[in-house]
Enzyme design. Structure first.
Site, mmCIF file in Angstrom:
data_model
loop_
_atom_site.group_PDB
_atom_site.id
_atom_site.type_symbol
_atom_site.label_atom_id
_atom_site.label_comp_id
_atom_site.label_asym_id
_atom_site.label_seq_id
_atom_site.Cartn_x
_atom_site.Cartn_y
_atom_site.Cartn_z
ATOM 1 C CE LYS A 74 -4.900 -1.360 1.666
ATOM 2 N NZ LYS A 74 -5.564 -1.094 3.153
ATOM 3 C CE LYS B 98 -6.771 -8.052 -1.915
ATOM 4 N NZ LYS B 98 -6.513 -7.738 -0.644
ATOM 5 C CE LYS C 196 -14.032 -3.149 0.301
ATOM 6 N NZ LYS C 196 -12.825 -3.083 1.790
HETATM 7 P P1 AMP Z 1 -11.002 -5.714 3.308
HETATM 8 O O1 AMP Z 1 -12.253 -5.131 1.835
HETATM 9 O O2 AMP Z 1 -9.307 -5.295 2.523
HETATM 10 O O3 AMP Z 1 -11.394 -5.536 4.560
HETATM 11 O O4 AMP Z 1 -11.330 -7.049 3.274
HETATM 12 C C1 AMP Z 1 -12.310 -7.430 4.639
HETATM 13 C C2 AMP Z 1 -12.341 -9.083 4.271
HETATM 14 O O5 AMP Z 1 -12.496 -9.435 2.854
HETATM 15 C C3 AMP Z 1 -10.820 -9.702 4.867
HETATM 16 O O6 AMP Z 1 -10.958 -10.237 5.133
HETATM 17 C C4 AMP Z 1 -10.400 -9.885 3.273
HETATM 18 O O7 AMP Z 1 -9.815 -11.082 3.556
HETATM 19 C C5 AMP Z 1 -11.602 -10.791 2.534
HETATM 20 N N1 AMP Z 1 -11.209 -10.281 1.124
HETATM 21 C C6 AMP Z 1 -11.167 -9.049 1.058
HETATM 22 N N2 AMP Z 1 -10.588 -9.372 -0.414
HETATM 23 C C7 AMP Z 1 -10.590 -11.219 -1.033
HETATM 24 C C8 AMP Z 1 -10.552 -11.440 -2.473
HETATM 25 N N3 AMP Z 1 -10.205 -11.135 -2.657
HETATM 26 N N4 AMP Z 1 -10.803 -12.973 -1.744
HETATM 27 C C9 AMP Z 1 -11.422 -13.366 -1.225
HETATM 28 N N5 AMP Z 1 -11.360 -12.901 0.843
HETATM 29 C C10 AMP Z 1 -10.962 -11.096 -0.082
#
Ligand code: AMP
Ligand code: TRP
Length: 348
Positions: A118, A201, A204
């Site tokens: 990041k 990955k 968002k």
């Molecule tokens: P975040 O959007 O980074 O706050 O992620 C929130 C949750 O969603 C966390 O448990 C991440 O590990 C999961 N997560 C985010 N992106 C993915 C993805 N592409 N595949 C699986 N899990 C995800």
């Protein structure tokens, strides 16, 4: 100390920093709902203090927080069964995070791959908050003495750091106070990949909206994105092992498997020898059937922001009631004097 000494309690969080994606849904939300429905005590948090470690427009942050709350509710999180709130409403997170900033070593944080990704090349310009992010995450979890933390694969390193913080705190103060948590990284969709590049990955924050499916996407948009999703020109192989070097193909089969609660190998077997065009049209039908009710319900819920705020406020009161005594005890252990109850605070 093993979690066995503590009552089983689940905590997890998602950043309200934009649209939630299919990755968040399959990797996190659906598993949050399963744990809730298994009758375990579950605490879920929209981690707005984590979101502001990178720039957020205030108006958009407010809207994204309400929208993420709507996604939780639409996906099946029920405020009577789970505690759902936004992090900044419970001051104990930030307070314990400061203490953990003093437990965590610079070297540990310097090894965090998410920070390196990041911050990019311009580390001098990254916020101190982005660097200290994992200490706040450890505080989120440990301020509730949570024992189990369901997350996607990308959070593994942060959860290892949470364990290290608990172990070091217990060791330094010669107590048996914070649980050494169990990461719960399970299922077929712990890492949903980008629709444009099967080695990245789904996120968002990817600049290309075509790389992800958002929970707010209409049926037409879902169809367009899946039809244009990158694949190779080979027909589908009959088992996942034979797709080892075909990341885009693997990803689409995994998404299909997770959405239909099947094993990826049986999906591959069903489509063995077929072209991706056929498979994709079934995947579109499946994705629209599963996601459309969620986006419709999110739409309905976001029409009434005051009801969402009420739910988050109620969740924050319940959360604070658990966190406050744990924080107070932490202060005592460290030798910080707290002779009165503290400023008026939710649940304090
Ligand atoms: P975040 O959007 O980074 O706050 O992620 C929130 C949750 O969603 C966390 O448990 C991440 O590990 C999961 N997560 C985010 N992106 C993915 C993805 N592409 N595949 C699986 N899990 C995800
Ligand atoms: N860092 C997590 C992510 O980006 C979000 C998060 C913050 C979290 N605090 C947490 C996840 C505590 C689990 C437990 O995905």
């Amino acid at each position: 100390m093993t979690p066995a000494r503590h009552q089983k309690r689940v905590f997890s969080g998602i950043q309200p920093s934009g649209n939630l994606t299919l990755g968040n849904y399959l990797g996190a939300l659906t598993r949050f709902v399963d744990m809730q429905n298994a009758g375990i005590e579950t605490i879920y948090c929209l981690v707005d203090l984590h979101a502001i470690t990178v720039w957020q427009d205030p108006k958009e942050l407010r809207a994204a927080t309400r929208e993420a709350a709507a996604a939780f509710l639409a996906a099946g999180i029920c405020p009577e069964k789970s505690i759902l709130f936004n992090q900044s409403q419970v001051a104990a997170h930030a307070e314990l995070a400061w203490i953990f900033n003093c437990v965590t070593r610079m070297g540990w944080l310097s090894r965090m791959t998410q920070f390196k990704d990041k911050a990019g090349k311009n580390r001098e310009n990254a916020s101190v908050g982005l660097f200290a992010y994992p200490a706040l995450m450890a505080a989120d979890i440990l301020v509730y003495h949570a024992t189990h933390v369901p997350v996607g694969d990308d959070q593994k390193q942060h959860l290892e750091l949470t364990r290290d913080v608990a172990i070091k705190f217990n060791h330094d103060f010669e107590v048996d106070f914070f649980p050494v948590i169990e990461p719960v990284i399970e299922g077929t969709a712990t890492r949903v990949m980008s629709l444009r590049d099967g080695t990245k990955k789904m996120s968002k924050s990817d600049p290309s909206d075509m790389s992800r499916i958002n929970l707010t996407d209409s049926a037409d948009v879902i169809q367009k994105k899946l039809r244009r999703a990158r694949t190779d020109s080979e027909p589908i192989a009959g088992c996942m092992k034979d797709l080892e070097y075909r990341p885009e193909a693997r990803n689409l089969i995994n998404i299909f498997a997770a959405l239909s609660a099947q094993d990826p190998d049986s999906v591959a077997q069903t489509y063995e020898g077929r072209q991706f065009a056929d498979f994709k049209s079934d995947l579109v039908d499946l994705a629209v059937t599963k996601l459309q009710p969620i986006s419709q319900e999110m739409n309905r819920l976001t029409q009434d922001p005051s009801e969402i705020d009420r739910i988050l406020g109620h969740g924050a009161e319940q959360a604070a009631a658990i966190a406050e005594p744990i924080l107070r005890r932490t202060y005592e252990i460290i030798g910080l004097i707290r002779s009165r109850k503290g400023p008026s605070r939710i649940g304090g």
